[in-house]
Design a protein around this motif. Structure first.
Motif, short mmCIF file in Angstrom:
data_model
loop_
_atom_site.label_atom_id
_atom_site.label_comp_id
_atom_site.label_asym_id
_atom_site.label_seq_id
_atom_site.Cartn_x
_atom_site.Cartn_y
_atom_site.Cartn_z
N ALA A 1 0.82 -1.32 0.09
CA ALA A 1 -0.07 0.07 -0.13
C ALA A 1 0.79 1.12 0.14
N THR B 1 2.39 2.60 2.69
CA THR B 1 2.55 3.39 4.06
C THR B 1 3.99 2.89 4.59
N SER C 1 4.72 10.82 -0.65
CA SER C 1 3.41 11.53 -1.09
C SER C 1 2.95 10.77 -2.32
N ASP D 1 1.16 7.81 -1.53
CA ASP D 1 -0.03 8.17 -1.02
C ASP D 1 -1.10 8.46 -2.16
N LYS D 2 -0.60 9.11 -3.06
CA LYS D 2 -1.36 9.28 -4.03
C LYS D 2 -1.70 8.18 -5.11
N ARG E 1 -1.74 4.85 -3.96
CA ARG E 1 -2.56 4.28 -3.23
C ARG E 1 -3.98 4.78 -3.46
N ALA E 2 -4.09 6.14 -3.39
CA ALA E 2 -5.73 6.42 -3.93
C ALA E 2 -6.13 6.15 -5.03
N THR F 1 -8.79 -0.71 -0.44
CA THR F 1 -8.50 -1.33 0.85
C THR F 1 -9.83 -1.87 1.57
N LEU G 1 -15.64 8.35 -0.48
CA LEU G 1 -14.69 8.83 0.30
C LEU G 1 -13.70 8.09 -0.47
N GLU H 1 -12.24 10.57 -2.96
CA GLU H 1 -11.86 12.04 -2.56
C GLU H 1 -10.83 12.26 -2.60
N PHE H 2 -9.70 11.37 -2.33
CA PHE H 2 -8.40 11.62 -2.55
C PHE H 2 -7.84 11.46 -3.86
N ARG I 1 -16.64 1.02 -1.10
CA ARG I 1 -15.62 1.94 -1.14
C ARG I 1 -14.37 1.42 -1.75
N MET J 1 -13.56 19.70 0.95
CA MET J 1 -13.40 18.23 1.36
C MET J 1 -12.97 17.83 2.72
N ARG K 1 -5.87 7.24 5.50
CA ARG K 1 -4.82 6.81 5.16
C ARG K 1 -4.99 6.01 3.92
N SER K 2 -5.83 4.65 4.32
CA SER K 2 -6.14 3.78 3.31
C SER K 2 -6.73 4.38 1.93
N VAL K 3 -7.55 5.23 2.16
CA VAL K 3 -8.27 5.74 0.90
C VAL K 3 -7.46 6.93 0.12
N GLY K 4 -6.10 7.18 0.61
CA GLY K 4 -5.06 7.93 0.13
C GLY K 4 -4.70 9.32 0.72
N ALA K 5 -5.29 9.45 1.84
CA ALA K 5 -5.20 10.77 2.48
C ALA K 5 -3.60 10.91 3.14
N ARG K 6 -3.05 12.07 2.72
CA ARG K 6 -1.86 12.05 3.24
C ARG K 6 -1.56 12.49 4.63
N HIS L 1 -2.87 15.80 5.01
CA HIS L 1 -4.24 15.93 4.97
C HIS L 1 -4.97 15.83 6.47
N GLY M 1 0.51 3.93 9.31
CA GLY M 1 0.01 3.59 8.02
C GLY M 1 -1.52 3.17 8.19
N MET M 2 -1.73 2.32 7.55
CA MET M 2 -3.12 1.76 7.56
C MET M 2 -3.33 0.62 8.63
#
Lengths: 231, 459
Positions: A50, A52, A73, A76-77, A79-80, A85, A104, A107-108, A160, B1, B364-369, B372, B454-455
């Motif tokens: 993922a 992280t 970063s 992170d992008k 992964r989004a 997950t 959600l 959203e990212f 989701r 958001m 975090r899992s949906v991509g929030a840094r 954020h 992390g997640m």
């Protein structure tokens, strides 16, 4: 879809690597069951995939991108955009409605948003559609998250994960809080949805009885060569 | 958001957030109220007198003289002899002078004896002269001019007859029933103690006391007026008697309608000074401010009786200097209250943070840094602080409405209902800034949590 080569990971305080995976390859649309007892480095592997966790050695390639070379970063992008997950339980934000919890996932990520808006659908329409396909009816969609059963919550979490068509779904023991019946039903729904979106599934569990449902079974302890178990 | 998430997440924790909000709101209200009262008190005081170069009274403290002569706070124990007044006002450079005689009251309002110079030369605010809402200045000893508040609160009308008692306070033992005065004018509101004052000619005060129960020490020494002054006085006495007859006549008819009342105003001018021997204080205006210091020196060295001359502006500044430390302590206390309320917010944000690690992992899992997450937490703190400030401002205005009349009647402080001043807005933005800074503490913690976790959901 997912290729891991020569992956090694050592926790800062440990002397030996917790993970040492010479090779792991998951094809597009493949549903992989990864068996791993607790302490086998399962969470570490998922964290590395993922993004992280920082990849110390080796290479992780997801959907044609060498994810292990990206910055934090960027990961992170990434992964989004590419990874959905599902956690063990309590996947949802209690202060959002089921539909908001599903959207959600977009959203990212511009990419996931665009994949929906390019079909001239709104995020909300797509979320409702996904929820309906996963067996959450209109009435239940309007209820508050706290009123949903755990099975329903996990299906909202699955919606989701799927929204915006990410290439790979990581499911970390998503059925451990479910009873046997709803467990099988949930996995079936997961497969159906993955087939529609042609997404790969990496399903991690310590429960071997689920293994026969998948078209490919792996064992982390076999993959993980020469690694020292954390415990 | 993120703002939407912050809002919903905050809303989700209503109970604890509401408490934090109330504390912040109350502290903001306190701060604004203390500051507003402080500033309005200052400007109320500063606006009370203007254009007066010197205030002269019997020797006492500077501040005591200022407070008693202008603000009707406290009493002047000693008096100024009339001849001293006559002497000083004849000094070179004196443009005008206003004699003031205090010490009587009417239904709790101060009665001030003076002459027509008061209406010509007294200035308040930004060198504004007194104006009449109705009627005119008194011109004989049977007339009285009311301040705006007096007329309003007692419901007095032009031409009406009132009786003024001797001494201060509501419960005077003896009323001078034999000495009714006709209301000849009502002043426009000034927002100063003038509004709560009844202005009568010095001669009326003199008459009140001379016909009262006791011929006090005031009567013992005859005034040493100039000859023509006395003549004038006797001459006026005849007029006074005529008027009294007229008034009594009207009273027999019991007419209370307005036109009959206004008929009372058809009087002839009379002596406003009478046989006054003593006054409480007097105000002086000079042709040029250059005279001020010189005359002040002369007055303070005046041999015939111990006098004190003060410059109102200077004495007012001395008063502020005295009150400065009190003000600063008050401000510090209110700032401490604001800080405590913000620390309360910090406590509640930190306390809930551990429970929210799951929430952070999901984001975090949906991509929030991590930033954020940081922004989300800081937004929540800002949201709470801003809402607290808004409620605080609302409470503040509610308090203003509630406390306004009490403050005005008790302390003569006129609170302004103006929108928030630049200074008050600065205070609010400082509070919001402090809230943001304090919010950065749990936000930074959440940032590092989300980096480390992390997640993984750690609970």
């Amino acid at each position: 879809m997912l290729t891991i080569t020569h992956l090694q990971f050592t926790w800062p305080t440990a002397s030996k690597p917790v993970l040492n995976i010479p090779m792991l390859n998951i094809a597009r649309g493949e549903h992989v069951f990864l068996h791993g007892p607790s302490g086998s480095g399962k969470s570490t592997l998922l964290g590395l995939i993922a993004g992280t966790l920082d990849c110390q050695q080796g290479m992780i390639e997801i959907a044609g991108t060498k994810a292990s070379t990206l910055s934090r970063s960027q990961r992170d992008k990434f992964r989004a955009d590419h990874i959905g997950t599902i956690f063990q339980s309590f996947n949802l934000l209690p202060y959002l409605s089921p539909i908001e919890n599903v959207t959600l996932g977009c959203e990212f990520s511009k990419k996931r948003k665009q994949s929906i808006t390019s079909q001239s659908k709104t995020l909300e329409q797509e979320a409702k559609l996904l929820l309906t396909e996963l067996g959450i009816d209109e009435h239940t969609q309007q209820r508050s998250v706290a009123e949903l059963s755990i099975g329903q919550q996990q299906r909202v979490a699955a919606a989701r994960a799927f929204i915006g068509r990410p290439e790979i779904i990581i499911a970390d023991e998503p059925t451990s809080a479910l009873d046997a019946d709803s467990r099988d039903g949930f996995i079936k729904l997961l497969f159906n949805q993955a087939a529609v979106y042609s997404a790969s599934i990496l399903f991690v569990s310590h429960d071997k009885s689920l293994a026969p449902l998948f078209n490919r079974q792996l064992s982390l302890s076999e993959l993980n060569q020469g690694a020292q178990y954390a415990n | 958001m993120l703002i939407k998430l912050a809002w919903k997440s905050t809303l989700n924790r209503k109970a604890s957030v509401a408490l934090t909000l109330v504390t912040i709101a109350i502290s903001v209200m306190l701060l604004l109220a203390v500051e507003r009262v402080r500033q309005d008190a200052k400007s109320s005081f500063a606006n009370t007198i203007s254009g007066t170069d010197l205030i002269v009274g019997a020797r006492t403290g500077d501040i005591q003289l200022l407070l008693s002569s202008v603000f009707r706070i406290g009493h002047a124990n000693n008096a100024v002899q009339w001849q001293s007044y006559e002497y000083i006002k004849a000094q070179r450079g004196v443009a005008w002078s206003i004699p003031i005689s205090l010490g009587d009251s009417h239904k709790g309002f101060a009665v001030l004896g003076t002459d027509d110079n008061y209406f010509k030369h007294y200035q308040y605010g930004k060198k504004q002269h007194l104006t009449f809402k109705a009627g005119r200045a008194f011109h004989n000893p049977q007339e009285v001019v009311l301040g705006a508040t007096v007329a309003k609160q007692l419901g007095y009308k032009l031409g009406q007859k009132i009786v003024i008692s001797h001494g201060m306070g509501n419960t005077s033992f003896h009323h001078h029933d034999d000495n009714p005065l006709v209301i000849s004018g009502i002043l426009a509101a000034t927002g100063t103690p003038v509004d709560k004052t009844l202005h009568v000619p010095l001669s009326a005060i003199e008459k009140m006391h001379s016909t009262g129960h006791s011929k006090t020490s005031r009567q013992i020494s005859r005034p040493q007026h100039t000859a023509n002054h006395d003549d004038e006085h006797e001459h006026e006495h005849e007029h006074e008697h005529e008027h009294e007859h007229e008034h009594e006549h009207e009273h027999e008819h019991g007419s209370t309608n307005n036109s009959a009342l206004l008929h009372n105003l058809n009087s002839t001018p009379g002596d406003l000074i009478g046989s006054t021997k003593q006054i409480t204080a007097f105000l002086l205006g000079f042709e040029s401010p250059l005279y001020t210091l010189q005359v002040r020196r002369n007055i303070n060295l005046y041999k015939d009786e111990p006098l004190l001359a003060i410059m109102p502006g200077v004495t007012l500044r001395e008063l502020w200097a005295m009150l400065d430390i009190v003000e600063k302590i008050l401000l510090l206390i209110t700032l401490a209250v604001v800080l405590i309320s913000l620390l309360g917010m910090l406590t509640s944000l930190l306390a809930t943070l551990n429970q929210r690690r799951r929430e952070l992992a999901i984001l975090r899992s949906v991509g929030a840094r991590p930033w954020h997450i940081f922004t989300l937490l800081v937004s929540e703190a800002i949201l709470i602080t801003v809402l607290g400030c808004i409620f605080g401002v609302a409470l503040f205005y509610a308090l203003l409405i509630a406390a306004q009349s009490a403050l005005q009647s008790q302390f003569g402080v006129v609170l302004s209902f103006s929108p928030l001043s630049a200074y008050e807005l600065t205070l609010l933005s400082v509070i919001i800034g402090a809230g943001t800074l304090i919010g950065a503490i749990p936000a930074a913690r959440a940032y590092f949590y989300s980096l480390a976790d992390g997640m993984q959901i750690k609970t």
